[in-house]
Scaffold this active site. Sequence first.
Site, PDB file in Angstrom:
ATOM      1  N   ASP A   4      -4.068  -8.999  -0.563  1.00 10.44           N
ATOM      2  CA  ASP A   4      -2.906  -9.099   0.347  1.00 10.44           C
ATOM      3  C   ASP A   4      -2.860 -10.211   1.266  1.00 10.44           C
ATOM      4  OD1 ASP A   4      -2.896  -6.670  -1.163  1.00 10.44           O
ATOM      5  OD2 ASP A   4      -1.954  -5.458   0.647  1.00 10.44           O
ATOM      6  N   GLU A  14      -9.507   4.122   3.896  1.00 11.47           N
ATOM      7  CA  GLU A  14      -9.099   3.000   3.038  1.00 11.47           C
ATOM      8  C   GLU A  14      -9.982   1.654   3.503  1.00 11.47           C
ATOM      9  OE1 GLU A  14      -5.073   0.369   2.192  1.00 11.47           O
ATOM     10  OE2 GLU A  14      -5.402   1.461   3.874  1.00 11.47           O
TER      11      GLU A  14
END
Length: 809
Positions: free
Chosen positions: A552, A779
């Site tokens: 990302d 996460e």
Amino acid sequence: MVRHRKIVSSQHKHGNNNTGSNSGSGRNSNLFRFSSIWKTVVGFCCLAFAIYVSVLGYLETRVNTPLDEEKAVLETGIFVPERYWGSYRPGVYFGIKSRDPRSPVFGFMWYEIGDTHKGIRHWCDQNDNLMSYGWLRHDGFLFGEQLILDMPLNIVTSFIKTPGVVNGGHWTARINVTSKHNKKTVGLIWYGALDESMGPAAPHSRLWMENGVMKGHTPQLDNFRINFIHEGKLHHTSYSEAVAPGLHLLKEKFYSLLKPSKERYGPIGQLPILQPDAKLNEQNANFVPVQMIVETPFYLDVVYTTEDLPTPPLKGIEYTNEMEMHRMKFDLEFERKFNLDDKYAELDVIIARAALSNMIGGIGYFYGAGRVKSQHTSEPVPYWRAPLYTAVPSRSFFPRGFLWDEGFHGLLIGHWSPQIQMDIAAHWLDLINVEGWIPREQILGVEAVARVPKEFIVQSNAAANPPMLLIQLAHLVRNNPQLFGPGQTLRGTLDRMFPRLQVWLFKFYDVLAWYQWFQSTQKGDEPTAYRWRGREDDGLQLNPKTLTSGLDDYPRASHPSDIERHVDLRCWMYAAADAMATIAFHLFIETTKYEATRDQLGDEELLNELHWSPETQTYADYGLHSDGVKLVRQPAKAPNELSRVVRSVLVPPKPTLVTSAFGYVSLFPMLLMVLKPESPKLGKILEDLDKPELLWSPYGLRSLSKSSPYYMKRNTEHDPPYWRGQVWLNINYLALRALKHYSRAGTYAKRAADLYERLRDNIVRNVLAEYKRNGYLWEQYSGEDGKGSGCKPFTGWTALIVLIMADEY
């Protein structure tokens, strides 16, 4: 005949007339030739235009045309009875459906009477602020058991299946609700619903209530029924036969049916009960909720069966005894596969079992058509409707399929059940289009679409994703050769998969499939260079994202351009070529071309020419870059406009290696084991790995060096740092795998072994400590204090902690 001769004779007698006639004939001839040429040109133009339009039309359809090869998935649904029914709705706290595109769905909601601010629980939602929830045990075949802590309520949901070749068998689900201190009054809702894919009125499918029994009919299942058996204090039961606009609005529809009762129930007062749906007259019911107002402790058995099954379903004490047997079998199988009992404390093993179970319990079955686009389509178009059997990264935040995540998921799932993982991989490979492309994010069905921001729904066919699924497939084959020998079931699946990785038309010619799609579409400008597509500079980002890389907001070249070279993608392609050689070898297919590509990409001289910086002694991306960038607030241009934060470029960019972003990308030649064990570059990477001021932390390897100007910097006004310093388990798993590989032999074996032991201990200690502290796998984890961050629960690749604990790579 006589008249004809006379006419000819007359023409010969009059010379002047002949001249005039020839002149006119010449003009006509020229005109005819011009006309013919003009018509030919026009015809050619029309033909060219028709061909052009046809080619455009063909190119438009390629993006949503499936690859014309035999499907990798041959048997599914009712033909795989042990996996027909399951907890295939990971986005809800508890739901059951079958692996059939037109399956009825069943689910559970609850709420606490008198504490309405907490709301109705249905979808897994971080905003519900549950203390913890997740599967304690789940084998992916016959049973699962989940604990939900919604203080002061403890809710245990479980199910046991009895597979059958007739209509998929039957199952029992149990909901056991207790409260920690005082008795609590709770609304428990069990519902059945028909997916909107069955049609608005479900003309051949029905749901209804009859004498306290939920009944239904579908063409696939024939007639079925659900009985409710309970133990504990039941204050009131109500139900409604209703019409819901879609699966994504079941909770809202349920809420609209609740009305206060006219009677008072002692100290509880007026209870909310279900009322008839006014819309029911317009069409058949597609949603039947049954609500029970109960007092804790209470348990409810939901018993599903069909009319033609001879074996009685489980309930009561039979269910309790059967569940205990499944628990014992699961624990024994877990220990046989992972061998943790002698290495870790009992609580640590319990957490590891929960991590695996949440990965398996997070497998869903989705059906629908995504939205895709290409450079040849003016608007997004629907992909073809297809099923997908896949694990999800996060039940609360990402309850859908992600391509590169699934490669990491498969490492753990494949270790538990190669059969399940091969089925998952086959479903993914059946999503390949005729170009050889797989959409990297699968958003199938209205429930999935309802949980995705609009800007992320459409998938571009220029966008890649790391080929981790291919690498995982080769890993599975390499570690289980006995399962892929001639005559084995999984060998047949692998045979059908291969044409989706590399399509062979003739012996000497191949066309695009997934592996070759990467090689053709992600090439860079330089030989053996590769570039991620899809980077866009909107002027608002500190460093434009590279979503296709999976990393990302990891800093790349500050100004996206075609000259970029991405070192991580080059290493992925090395690993992909090696994976293809492995798979081809086990299928007795020629491996030379894959080995040649692997060896070329493994040539360190070529790698160093493209990506090694002599100044910083690190590997790096290359592109149009400047570190002289920052975010500044731009004043509003008009009174009615808002100010916004934009990127300001203080130093013009230039073509260079992006050495200021030392982090995960810099490690890829080691992570994917491109470097030889004797390489001095490997020695330098291992040296840098051990520096706390760079990537090393007591909690794992940071994604970005603390010395980088981008370390923990926001990418926009609204985007906090993501891959800019946090510790991610998937890359740390790759690092541990590589360190173990390099510890076996070579110049730096001793250093690699030492780093492996210390890094593994740091990661395991922190992940387990955080789970004990807050009840979740996360996460990502902070490189500063180790605390979990991002979304929770994240039992996708973070569940690789089980393999790390078991030293399995």
